[in-house]
Scaffold this motif. Structure first.
Motif, mmCIF file in Angstrom:
data_model
loop_
_atom_site.group_PDB
_atom_site.id
_atom_site.type_symbol
_atom_site.label_atom_id
_atom_site.label_comp_id
_atom_site.label_asym_id
_atom_site.label_seq_id
_atom_site.Cartn_x
_atom_site.Cartn_y
_atom_site.Cartn_z
ATOM 1 N N GLU A 1 0.807 -1.222 0.000
ATOM 2 C CA GLU A 1 0.000 0.000 0.000
ATOM 3 C C GLU A 1 0.840 1.271 0.000
ATOM 4 O O GLU A 1 0.339 2.348 -0.287
ATOM 5 C CB GLU A 1 -0.944 0.028 1.212
ATOM 6 C CG GLU A 1 -1.961 -1.084 1.227
ATOM 7 C CD GLU A 1 -1.395 -2.427 1.735
ATOM 8 O OE1 GLU A 1 -0.319 -2.452 2.379
ATOM 9 O OE2 GLU A 1 -2.035 -3.448 1.455
ATOM 10 N N THR A 2 2.137 1.157 0.336
ATOM 11 C CA THR A 2 2.987 2.347 0.417
ATOM 12 C C THR A 2 3.741 2.648 -0.872
ATOM 13 O O THR A 2 4.431 3.665 -0.953
ATOM 14 C CB THR A 2 4.018 2.213 1.557
ATOM 15 O OG1 THR A 2 4.960 1.174 1.235
ATOM 16 C CG2 THR A 2 3.342 1.940 2.889
ATOM 17 N N VAL A 3 3.622 1.786 -1.873
ATOM 18 C CA VAL A 3 4.376 1.996 -3.109
ATOM 19 C C VAL A 3 3.814 3.193 -3.869
ATOM 20 O O VAL A 3 2.603 3.316 -4.063
ATOM 21 C CB VAL A 3 4.344 0.739 -4.002
ATOM 22 C CG1 VAL A 3 4.975 1.019 -5.359
ATOM 23 C CG2 VAL A 3 5.060 -0.414 -3.310
ATOM 24 N N GLY A 4 4.707 4.093 -4.253
ATOM 25 C CA GLY A 4 4.323 5.261 -5.031
ATOM 26 C C GLY A 4 5.387 5.592 -6.054
ATOM 27 O O GLY A 4 6.571 5.419 -5.803
ATOM 28 N N GLN A 5 4.967 6.075 -7.208
ATOM 29 C CA GLN A 5 5.903 6.403 -8.283
ATOM 30 C C GLN A 5 6.396 7.837 -8.168
ATOM 31 O O GLN A 5 5.658 8.735 -7.757
ATOM 32 C CB GLN A 5 5.235 6.212 -9.642
ATOM 33 C CG GLN A 5 6.173 6.391 -10.804
ATOM 34 C CD GLN A 5 5.528 6.092 -12.141
ATOM 35 O OE1 GLN A 5 4.375 5.717 -12.223
ATOM 36 N NE2 GLN A 5 6.288 6.265 -13.199
ATOM 37 N N TYR A 6 7.635 8.043 -8.566
ATOM 38 C CA TYR A 6 8.216 9.378 -8.666
ATOM 39 C C TYR A 6 7.492 10.117 -9.788
ATOM 40 O O TYR A 6 7.282 9.569 -10.862
ATOM 41 C CB TYR A 6 9.710 9.256 -8.954
ATOM 42 C CG TYR A 6 10.427 10.558 -9.250
ATOM 43 C CD1 TYR A 6 10.341 11.647 -8.387
ATOM 44 C CD2 TYR A 6 11.202 10.687 -10.391
ATOM 45 C CE1 TYR A 6 11.010 12.827 -8.655
ATOM 46 C CE2 TYR A 6 11.883 11.864 -10.664
ATOM 47 C CZ TYR A 6 11.775 12.925 -9.799
ATOM 48 O OH TYR A 6 12.438 14.104 -10.070
ATOM 49 N N THR A 7 7.102 11.356 -9.547
ATOM 50 C CA THR A 7 6.334 12.119 -10.536
ATOM 51 C C THR A 7 7.197 12.693 -11.650
ATOM 52 O O THR A 7 6.679 13.152 -12.660
ATOM 53 C CB THR A 7 5.598 13.295 -9.862
ATOM 54 O OG1 THR A 7 6.578 14.184 -9.307
ATOM 55 C CG2 THR A 7 4.647 12.807 -8.790
ATOM 56 N N GLY A 8 8.497 12.711 -11.446
ATOM 57 C CA GLY A 8 9.392 13.297 -12.430
ATOM 58 C C GLY A 8 9.707 14.754 -12.154
ATOM 59 O O GLY A 8 10.474 15.376 -12.891
ATOM 60 N N VAL A 9 9.127 15.319 -11.092
ATOM 61 C CA VAL A 9 9.367 16.715 -10.736
ATOM 62 C C VAL A 9 9.689 16.832 -9.249
ATOM 63 O O VAL A 9 9.402 15.939 -8.463
ATOM 64 C CB VAL A 9 8.161 17.629 -11.090
ATOM 65 C CG1 VAL A 9 7.943 17.667 -12.597
ATOM 66 C CG2 VAL A 9 6.907 17.183 -10.373
ATOM 67 N N SER A 10 10.275 17.983 -8.901
ATOM 68 C CA SER A 10 10.622 18.272 -7.510
ATOM 69 C C SER A 10 9.882 19.523 -7.053
ATOM 70 O O SER A 10 9.475 20.348 -7.873
ATOM 71 C CB SER A 10 12.133 18.499 -7.379
ATOM 72 O OG SER A 10 12.830 17.327 -7.745
ATOM 73 N N ASP A 11 9.733 19.657 -5.732
ATOM 74 C CA ASP A 11 9.059 20.837 -5.183
ATOM 75 C C ASP A 11 9.982 22.054 -5.256
ATOM 76 O O ASP A 11 11.113 21.968 -5.747
ATOM 77 C CB ASP A 11 8.553 20.579 -3.766
ATOM 78 C CG ASP A 11 9.656 20.433 -2.713
ATOM 79 O OD1 ASP A 11 10.849 20.654 -3.031
ATOM 80 O OD2 ASP A 11 9.326 20.102 -1.572
ATOM 81 N N ARG A 12 9.524 23.179 -4.739
ATOM 82 C CA ARG A 12 10.301 24.423 -4.832
ATOM 83 C C ARG A 12 11.611 24.368 -4.059
ATOM 84 O O ARG A 12 12.502 25.177 -4.284
ATOM 85 C CB ARG A 12 9.452 25.615 -4.380
ATOM 86 C CG ARG A 12 9.151 25.632 -2.902
ATOM 87 C CD ARG A 12 8.396 26.899 -2.498
ATOM 88 N NE ARG A 12 8.291 26.965 -1.075
ATOM 89 C CZ ARG A 12 7.156 27.033 -0.404
ATOM 90 N NH1 ARG A 12 6.014 27.081 -1.065
ATOM 91 N NH2 ARG A 12 7.150 27.082 0.901
ATOM 92 N N CYS A 13 11.753 23.399 -3.168
ATOM 93 C CA CYS A 13 12.986 23.243 -2.388
ATOM 94 C C CYS A 13 13.914 22.183 -2.987
ATOM 95 O O CYS A 13 14.975 21.901 -2.434
ATOM 96 C CB CYS A 13 12.646 22.866 -0.949
ATOM 97 S SG CYS A 13 11.594 24.068 -0.115
ATOM 98 N N GLY A 14 13.509 21.570 -4.096
ATOM 99 C CA GLY A 14 14.325 20.544 -4.732
ATOM 100 C C GLY A 14 14.036 19.131 -4.273
ATOM 101 O O GLY A 14 14.707 18.190 -4.684
ATOM 102 N N GLN A 15 13.026 18.945 -3.413
ATOM 103 C CA GLN A 15 12.647 17.621 -2.900
ATOM 104 C C GLN A 15 11.851 16.866 -3.974
ATOM 105 O O GLN A 15 10.849 17.386 -4.457
ATOM 106 C CB GLN A 15 11.790 17.795 -1.642
ATOM 107 C CG GLN A 15 11.222 16.530 -1.073
ATOM 108 C CD GLN A 15 12.242 15.716 -0.310
ATOM 109 O OE1 GLN A 15 13.212 16.244 0.197
ATOM 110 N NE2 GLN A 15 12.030 14.431 -0.238
#
Length: 137
Positions: free
Chosen positions: A52-66
């Protein structure tokens, strides 16, 4: 030459509860995240994750680079110094759009504000994830 986009996943380890990052692999009924290391260095018991915890990387980072993953909770500055909480999801949203999107925790905002992640990515920051308070952790 076009560089292929990064496809990465994360999931919480069954053994330690720590986040594992790498490639997603479903093996019979087991769900694993295989780190980007040499195959002979992998201990299968250490890469089993809570499905249930598996999630894909969206390909983008937030404004802080995370890096932003499916299941992350983000804080978005919708107007100057007014913030809303949202969860990153993947699927159909809005008017038959498909992809990664933001789902505002205050439900009426989902009808009032844009939901496409690309619009908000430079106005948001990751504050947590929806899996951190699962029972048993």
């Amino acid at each position: 030459m076009k560089v292929p986009r990064e496809i990465n996943f994360r999931g919480k380890s069954r053994a330690t509860g720590e986040w594992l990052y790498g490639d997603y692999l479903r093996w019979n009924s087991a769900v694993t995240i295989i780190p980007h290391i040499k195959a002979e260095d992998i201990d299968i018991a250490k890469v089993l994750v809570i499905p249930e915890t598996v999630g894909q990387y969206t390909g983008v980072s937030d404004r802080c680079g995370q890096p932003i993953y499916e299941g992350d909770v983000i804080e978005i500055e919708v107007v100057k110094e007014e913030f809303e909480q949202a969860v990153i999801k993947f699927g159909e949203y809005g008017n038959k759009h498909i992809g990664f999107y933001v789902y505002f925790l205050e439900e009426k905002k989902n009808e009032m504000l844009r939901q496409d992640l690309g619009y908000w990515v430079k106005k948001c920051r990751v504050t947590g994830d929806i899996f951190s308070n699962l029972e048993g952790e």
